[in-house]
Design a protein around this motif. Structure first.
Motif, PDB file in Angstrom:
ATOM      1  N   ALA A  93       0.811  -1.217   0.000  1.00 20.45           N
ATOM      2  CA  ALA A  93       0.000   0.000   0.000  1.00 20.45           C
ATOM      3  C   ALA A  93       0.843   1.265   0.000  1.00 20.45           C
ATOM      4  O   ALA A  93       0.569   2.220  -0.743  1.00 20.45           O
ATOM      5  CB  ALA A  93      -0.953  -0.005   1.187  1.00 20.45           C
ATOM      6  N   HIS A  94       1.869   1.322   0.828  1.00 21.77           N
ATOM      7  CA  HIS A  94       2.653   2.554   0.937  1.00 21.77           C
ATOM      8  C   HIS A  94       3.423   2.830  -0.352  1.00 21.77           C
ATOM      9  O   HIS A  94       3.489   3.976  -0.816  1.00 21.77           O
ATOM     10  CB  HIS A  94       3.608   2.478   2.129  1.00 21.77           C
ATOM     11  N   ALA A 151       0.918   4.049  -2.938  1.00 24.25           N
ATOM     12  CA  ALA A 151       0.474   5.408  -2.635  1.00 24.25           C
ATOM     13  C   ALA A 151       1.533   6.435  -2.999  1.00 24.25           C
ATOM     14  O   ALA A 151       1.222   7.508  -3.541  1.00 24.25           O
ATOM     15  CB  ALA A 151       0.106   5.515  -1.156  1.00 24.25           C
ATOM     16  N   GLU A 152       2.773   6.141  -2.713  1.00 22.45           N
ATOM     17  CA  GLU A 152       3.850   7.091  -3.036  1.00 22.45           C
ATOM     18  C   GLU A 152       3.966   7.308  -4.544  1.00 22.45           C
ATOM     19  O   GLU A 152       4.233   8.426  -4.992  1.00 22.45           O
ATOM     20  CB  GLU A 152       5.170   6.594  -2.460  1.00 22.45           C
ATOM     21  N   THR A 184      -1.988  10.681   2.265  1.00 18.02           N
ATOM     22  CA  THR A 184      -3.091  10.155   3.067  1.00 18.02           C
ATOM     23  C   THR A 184      -4.227   9.681   2.176  1.00 18.02           C
ATOM     24  O   THR A 184      -4.773   8.587   2.363  1.00 18.02           O
ATOM     25  CB  THR A 184      -3.601  11.230   4.037  1.00 18.02           C
ATOM     26  N   LEU A 241      -3.211   6.538   0.134  1.00 19.93           N
ATOM     27  CA  LEU A 241      -3.289   5.306   0.929  1.00 19.93           C
ATOM     28  C   LEU A 241      -4.734   4.840   1.057  1.00 19.93           C
ATOM     29  O   LEU A 241      -5.020   3.639   0.946  1.00 19.93           O
ATOM     30  CB  LEU A 241      -2.682   5.543   2.317  1.00 19.93           C
ATOM     31  N   GLN A 288      -6.413   1.214  -0.239  1.00 20.15           N
ATOM     32  CA  GLN A 288      -7.210   0.347   0.620  1.00 20.15           C
ATOM     33  C   GLN A 288      -8.610   0.121   0.041  1.00 20.15           C
ATOM     34  O   GLN A 288      -9.171  -0.975   0.140  1.00 20.15           O
ATOM     35  CB  GLN A 288      -7.316   0.956   2.025  1.00 20.15           C
TER      36      GLN A 288
END
Length: 467
Positions: free
Chosen positions: A76-77, A80-81, A92, A95, A99
């Motif tokens: 996930a991280h 997201a990045e 935020t 992420l 999800q």
């Protein structure tokens, strides 16, 4: 023919998709454009994969969807990045998007098979059964604003249906497209079940014409939708279009004003205002107009634009400098038409495509600029004398995607649900998409539906068997 002793011809450098971080203006990762031979190989692989995948059991397909969800969660991280660097959304929110994607894969894994149950009928000549069967490789042309969610709401039902997917992602977010393919492959998907195609928009027409593609879905601008619909029509192929929106956010005197203001701010500045279902036009009953505008103005002034990697930032930059220039031109046209910019809506100094949140009032609703989609964190606020005027304002645009209405009067609620020309209406809530419910619009916002059972069925053959 090359003459003996002559130097070799110069090597042709492949075209590259290079991302530009809109928060810094600095270039990021580069992905090479597929050559003609590589693209043809991807299409051949998709056709071969479909021949096998279409016969797999629901148990095998749902197991793959569960594993894909696990890959999204485990990475996930990183995912997201990539999105934050490529199109500027806050880490935020990126992420949360990842999800949400995992949840969509799980939803179709757990609930999807029931959506595909056959239906039985009795006809004058005997029994009949309707079965949902796959169709083949489906092409998805997807935008940059929700670079994972927009793709997953196509990919999850496609895999469950027994189809295979080909993704043509936006040029800004090719890294996200490649990452989605990596997650699906890492989950154990057979080769060719889902592939990212690093190609420019100019090659989409030829793809749609290719006999190996059976259908196409697009989320994007009105102009892009027209082009894809024309190509699909010429080739008699099914198409689903989710296009722009200029969603109304109607507030009536019976509403909880504080809740409406709070949600109006979120609905307008989420994703830096770059969402098809962002509330773009606040339509407020005259009796509470001044109170709403005072509270809404105070809350919008407090919105902080900043480094999207910083959790303290309410919103990041716009997706690109080009998007910011387009927005500034739209705001200028609206003001020249008589609109008044109360505050904000300005390019912020320094690096990055940042813009301040703002509010416009007195925009003539029939002016061409007010009929366009404003893809930025600036709200237009209108005063309506009564519910009839509010509905008329809501409908007086060429779009019909979503809407949000705030009322505690059951008669008003029934009027809004019946009379607002939109594919979706949220009551006393901000409009949001969900894997459980159908999503889509009418008018120039497109046709067809994504998500829910209807999104699953869009690209399936409803085959009737007699006897």
């Amino acid at each position: 023919m090359q003459e003996a002793g002559s130097p070799p011809p110069p090597m042709r450098c492949p075209s590259m998709f290079t991302s530009i971080n809109p928060a810094t203006g600095q270039p990021g990762a580069s992905i090479p454009e597929l050559t003609a031979a590589e693209l043809d190989d991807r299409l051949a692989r998709a056709a071969s994969a479909y021949a096998a995948w279409r016969t797999t059991s629901y148990a095998e397909r749902t197991a793959l969807l569960e594993r894909i969800a696990e890959q999204f969660e485990a990475n996930a991280h990183e995912l997201a990045e990539i999105a934050t660097r490529e199109m500027g959304k806050t880490l935020t929110s990126a992420l949360a998007e990842v999800q949400k994607c995992a949840g969509a894969f799980r939803h179709y894994a757990q609930e999807g098979p029931a959506m595909l149950a056959p239906a039985s009928f009795e006809t004058a000549s005997g029994p009949a059964t309707a079965r949902w069967l796959p169709m083949g490789p489906v092409l998805a042309v997807m935008p940059w604003n929700f670079p994972y969610w927009q793709v997953v709401r196509f990919a999850a039902p496609t895999i469950l249906a027994g189809n295979v997917g080909l993704l043509k992602h936006a040029s800004l977010t090719q890294g996200c497209g490649a990452a989605i393919e990596r997650m699906i492959v890492a989950a154990g998907a057979p080769s060719g079940v889902f592939q990212n195609l690093a190609i420019p928009s100019g090659k989409v027409d030829a793809l749609i014409a290719d006999p190996r593609i059976v259908a196409v879905t697009l989320t994007g601008s009105e102009g892009a939708g027209i082009k894809v619909a024309e190509a699909a029509g010429r080739n008699l192929k099914k198409v689903v279009l989710e296009l722009g929106g200029s969603d109304p956010f109607i507030v009536m005197p019976s509403a909880d004003l504080d809740a409406a203001v709070q949600q109006a701010v979120t609905a307008r500045v989420q994703n830096t205002g770059q969402s098809c279902i962002c509330a773009k036009r606040m339509i407020v009953h005259a009796d509470i107009y001044d109170a709403f505008l005072d509270r809404f103005s105070a809350a919008m002034r407090a919105v902080k634009a900043g480094d999207p990697m910083d959790p303290a930032s309410d919103m990041g930059p716009l997706s690109s400098e080009e998007q910011r220039r387009t927005t500034l031109d739209q705001l200028d046209a609206m003001q020249r038409a008589g609109g008044k910019l109360l505050f904000g809506g300005e390019a912020l100094p320094g690096k990055g495509a940042y813009m301040s949140a703002g509010i416009l009032v007195d925009v003539p609703i029939d002016h061409p600029a007010a009929q366009e989609e404003l893809f930025a964190p600036v709200a237009m606020v209108f005063k309506a004398a009564d519910i009839d005027a509010a509905i008329a304002l809501a409908n007086d645009v060429p779009f019909g995607l979503g809407s949000s209405v705030w009322t505690n009067d059951p008669v008003e609620r029934e009027r809004f649900e019946r009379d607002i020309e939109a594919g979706m209406t949220a009551v006393n809530a901000m409009l949001a998409s969900s894997p459980e419910a159908p999503f889509g619009g009418i008018k120039r916002s497109g046709h067809g539906r994504e998500l829910g059972p209807y999104g699953l069925h869009e690209f399936m053959n409803l085959k009737t068997v007699f006897g």
